[in-house]
Design a protein around this motif. Structure first.
Motif, mmCIF file in Angstrom:
data_model
loop_
_atom_site.group_PDB
_atom_site.id
_atom_site.type_symbol
_atom_site.label_atom_id
_atom_site.label_comp_id
_atom_site.label_asym_id
_atom_site.label_seq_id
_atom_site.Cartn_x
_atom_site.Cartn_y
_atom_site.Cartn_z
ATOM 1 N N GLU A 98 0.876 -1.041 -0.059
ATOM 2 C CA GLU A 98 -0.100 0.067 -0.070
ATOM 3 C C GLU A 98 0.992 1.315 -0.102
ATOM 4 O O GLU A 98 0.534 2.462 -0.648
ATOM 5 N N ARG A 102 0.519 4.015 -2.818
ATOM 6 C CA ARG A 102 0.214 5.569 -2.538
ATOM 7 C C ARG A 102 1.265 6.426 -2.884
ATOM 8 O O ARG A 102 1.156 7.719 -2.885
ATOM 9 N N THR A 103 2.454 5.953 -3.200
ATOM 10 C CA THR A 103 3.604 7.000 -3.327
ATOM 11 C C THR A 103 4.331 6.427 -4.887
ATOM 12 O O THR A 103 5.607 6.258 -4.971
ATOM 13 N N GLU A 182 3.565 9.877 4.606
ATOM 14 C CA GLU A 182 3.263 8.577 4.262
ATOM 15 C C GLU A 182 4.014 7.297 4.943
ATOM 16 O O GLU A 182 3.654 6.430 5.550
#
Length: 237
Positions: A98, A102-103, A182
């Motif tokens: 994840e 997300r990055t 994050e």
């Protein structure tokens, strides 16, 4: 990662793998780092495909190989203490996958910044946990997450790009802020959802582990390390 090494607490030497609760925590720690190194190797291969020069592609190939070598060493140690790496890593795959989802880096430079600053935050966090484990485990963790000669390559390429075009620096500064947020969130989620891992770090009243004041100092160190990395590039964290 910061080149400084924080001394291990004296209580760390009291913990042994004969304690099943402690062993479970060590298995979790080695497993989450192992999967981080494995997924990092794959991400670095992707970065190499975007590299504008052959020498850069080769440097990233060496970085990916080093990450995989770290994975192999961690997996071997897991087997030595009776854990199957594939099974023990499985609980951590969703969170780390994840993080990568997300990055996603938009280009070559964002990929390098993710390797330089983003992944380093999580590695710093795991190194902090390793302050509270036995010396053999701590040494293994430090080899896996410590700064190496490849970090110097990434730092040099980023610094040259920023010097040539200040717009690159502005964009990477914003990207770095997103990465640190994050990464910290991901590391905290991983620790909070795995009691054995948390137990390595947090004092449960036994006198082994960090108290609230030390936890506060730990997060200050993580933030300081990130700021120092960004400052080394001439950027504001």
């Amino acid at each position: 990662m910061s080149d400084s090494v924080t001394p291990a607490p004296a209580t760390a030497v009291l913990r042994t793998l004969d304690d099943p609760d402690y062993r479970a925590g060590v298995v979790d720690l080695l497993s989450v780092i192992a999967y981080g190194e494995l997924s990092g190797a794959f991400a670095t291969v992707d970065d190499a495909s975007r590299a504008p020069r052959l020498d850069h592609k080769l440097a990233l190939a060496r970085m990916a190989r080093m990450d995989f070598d770290h994975y192999e060493e961690l997996a071997a140690r897991l087997r030595e203490i009776g854990a199957e790496p594939e099974s023990s890593m499985e609980p951590f795959t969703a969170a780390i996958d994840e993080w990568h989802r997300r990055t996603p880096p938009a280009d070559w430079y964002e990929g390098l910044m993710k390797a330089y600053a983003g992944s380093a935050i999580a590695n710093d966090f795991y190194a902090e946990i390793a302050r509270y484990v036995d010396p053999e485990t701590r040494a293994l963790v430090e080899r896996a997450v410590g700064a190496d000669e490849q970090d110097a390559f990434v730092k040099r390429v980023l610094a040259e790009a920023i010097a040539q075009d200040p717009r690159v620096g502005s964009r990477l500064a914003l990207w770095g802020r997103r990465l640190v947020g994050e990464a910290l969130s991901q590391a905290q989620r991983v620790a909070a959802s795995h009691d054995a891992l948390t137990a390595l770090l947090v004092d449960d009243g036994s006198g082994v582990g960090a108290d609230l004041a030390e936890l506060t100092r730990m997060f200050e160190r993580l933030t300081t390390n990130h700021s120092e990395r960004m400052q080394a590039l001439g950027l504001t964290a």
